[in-house]
Design an enzyme around this catalytic site. Structure first.
Site, PDB file in Angstrom:
ATOM      1  N   LYS A   1      53.629  44.626  41.784  1.00  0.00           N
ATOM      2  CA  LYS A   1      53.563  44.078  40.335  1.00  0.00           C
ATOM      3  C   LYS A   1      53.295  45.168  39.206  1.00  0.00           C
ATOM      4  CE  LYS A   1      48.622  43.560  41.383  1.00  0.00           C
ATOM      5  NZ  LYS A   1      47.498  42.947  41.702  1.00  0.00           N
TER       6      LYS A   1
ATOM      7  N   TYR B   1      41.738  65.953  15.556  1.00  0.00           N
ATOM      8  CA  TYR B   1      41.111  64.983  14.634  1.00  0.00           C
ATOM      9  C   TYR B   1      39.603  65.118  14.776  1.00  0.00           C
ATOM     10  CZ  TYR B   1      45.703  62.592  13.739  1.00  0.00           C
ATOM     11  OH  TYR B   1      46.756  62.697  13.332  1.00  0.00           O
TER      12      TYR B   1
HETATM   13  C1  LIG Z   1      46.626  43.114  42.895  1.00  0.00           C
HETATM   14  C2  LIG Z   1      46.725  42.408  44.094  1.00  0.00           C
HETATM   15  C3  LIG Z   1      46.760  43.077  45.585  1.00  0.00           C
HETATM   16  C4  LIG Z   1      46.715  44.318  45.624  1.00  0.00           C
HETATM   17  O1  LIG Z   1      45.557  44.903  45.431  1.00  0.00           O
HETATM   18  P1  LIG Z   1      45.437  46.614  45.496  1.00  0.00           P
HETATM   19  O2  LIG Z   1      43.838  46.629  45.269  1.00  0.00           O
HETATM   20  O3  LIG Z   1      46.020  47.324  44.711  1.00  0.00           O
HETATM   21  O4  LIG Z   1      45.790  47.040  47.064  1.00  0.00           O
HETATM   22  C5  LIG Z   1      46.657  42.112  46.598  1.00  0.00           C
HETATM   23  N1  LIG Z   1      46.322  40.843  46.310  1.00  0.00           N
HETATM   24  C6  LIG Z   1      46.370  40.225  45.302  1.00  0.00           C
HETATM   25  C7  LIG Z   1      46.021  38.706  45.152  1.00  0.00           C
HETATM   26  C8  LIG Z   1      46.394  40.925  44.000  1.00  0.00           C
HETATM   27  O5  LIG Z   1      46.208  40.545  42.878  1.00  0.00           O
END
Ligand SMILES: *Cc1c(COP(=O)(O)O)cnc(C)c1O
Length: 359
Positions: free
Chosen positions: A34, A254
């Site tokens: 994702k 800045y």
């Molecule tokens: C993002 C997500 C993962 C992966 O989690 P990590 O901590 O990055 O390994 C797994 N399951 C769900 C439902 C998630 O939203």
């Protein structure tokens, strides 16, 4: 020659996936890709892991899944954020697997299956403590009591998501495991999916028929407080554009949040907060030059950041600083900026010249 190069080592990501597979003997290990594979590029990461043997992928959105559908032919490609009614036909047409987390989503997918005249695959998401997505405590018995509620739905997995897997001592872990076992016992038998990256390291009780790591693939430490077992697949290098000699008492950047205490040499690089090099890193980050640390001084600006090169007389215009690397891992930068490695990675900007390394 570009001013900043983001290099992503796909072989290191593949090696991380193999290590996670070895740590999860109870079942296969998916890849969560994702948010464009946590900022590293799903279109490069997904096919590399597919070539390595990974056959299960998760995105958050349908659009993210559609973008890589053809790159992982035949693999399970599931959408974590659930099913929006208007996405059902795309899911069917492209063979996407929705992660269903409410009775309404289940009903919509069941209706879609009836319309198609065939069973459709799905994952059922049971909420065991996150209170974010997934069937709640009360939904599960009601669902189990309703005949035909899953008619036409081929339940590939029942899954849950851990709230605090990176904290092994947190009682939430065992509580979620108990709640999940209870929910699974009430539902029709199906393979299970529990662990995210850190969950894989919680021990065999958190093993399941499918692990779902994301962050660890990309080098974030799944075991904070202990040595990082993962390889770092990301490096960010930026060229020194100019070097300024700054007298004691003169400010840099800045609002002059840093003032030279000695005659100083300040190197400026073309990376700023618009590139995801967070403004919160102002005055607290470090980079590397020739394997030695170089402190960031003053405010990070939109397109530029400044480093104190005084102790590095060899560094000059055209030389490279390592902004992300062994001396400044995403976890290190996150600790300094008050965030986590996930946010450092997913913030990585679009202006970098990107290079992918793969055998
Ligand atoms: C993002 C997500 C993962 C992966 O989690 P990590 O901590 O990055 O390994 C797994 N399951 C769900 C439902 C998630 O939203």
């Amino acid at each position: 020659m570009p001013a900043a190069i983001l290099e992503i080592d796909l072989d290191a990501i593949a090696a991380n996936w193999r290590l996670l597979c070895a740590r999860h003997p109870s079942g296969p290990v998916a890849a969560v890709v994702k948010a464009d594979a946590y900022g590293l590029g799903a279109a490069a990461v997904a096919p590399r892991l597919f070539r390595e043997g990974c056959r299960h992928f998760f995105t958050a959105h349908v659009e993210e899944a559609l973008a890589i559908r053809d790159l992982v032919p035949g693999a399970m490609l599931a959408v974590l954020n659930g099913l929006l009614p208007e996405a059902a036909s795309d899911c069917v047409a492209q063979g996407l697997v929705p992660v269903l987390g409410s009775r309404a989503e289940i009903a919509a997918w069941r209706d879609e299956a009836a319309r198609c005249g065939r069973a459709l695959p799905a994952i059922l998401h049971v909420d065991t403590g996150m209170n974010r997505l997934g069937l709640s405590h009360g939904d599960v018995p009601a669902l189990a009591a309703e005949p035909g509620v899953l008619a036409g739905i081929d339940v590939l997995y029942v899954m849950t998501h851990l709230v605090a897997a990176e904290c092994p001592a947190d009682p939430a872990n065992a509580r979620q495991r108990r709640r999940f076992a209870r929910a699974c016992a009430a539902l029709p038998p199906a393979p299970r999916s529990i662990a995210n990256s850190s969950g894989i390291f919680l021990g065999p009780e958190f093993g399941s028929d499918l692990a779902r790591p994301g962050a660890a693939l990309y080098g974030v430490n799944p075991t904070p407080g202990s040595a990082n077992p993962m390889r770092l697949p990301v490096s960010l290098r930026a060229r020194i554009l100019q070097v300024h000699d700054v007298s004691p008492g003169e400010g840099v950047g800045y609002n002059a949040t840093w003032t030279a205490a000695r005659p100083s040499r300040i190197g400026t690089v073309a990376v700023g907060y618009a590139d995801g090099y967070l403004r919160a890193l102002s005055g607290v980050a470090q980079a590397g030059f020739d394997g030695r640390p170089v402190p960031l001084v003053g405010r990070v600006s939109m397109d530029l950041a400044t480093f104190d090169l005084t102790d590095h007389p060899a560094a000059g215009p055209g030389d490279w600083l390592d902004l992300i690397g062994p001396l400044a891992t995403p976890d290190d930068l996150a600790a300094r900026a008050g965030t986590n490695g996930y946010e450092i990675l997913t913030s990585l900007g679009r202006r970098y010249h990107r290079r992918y390394r793969s055998r």
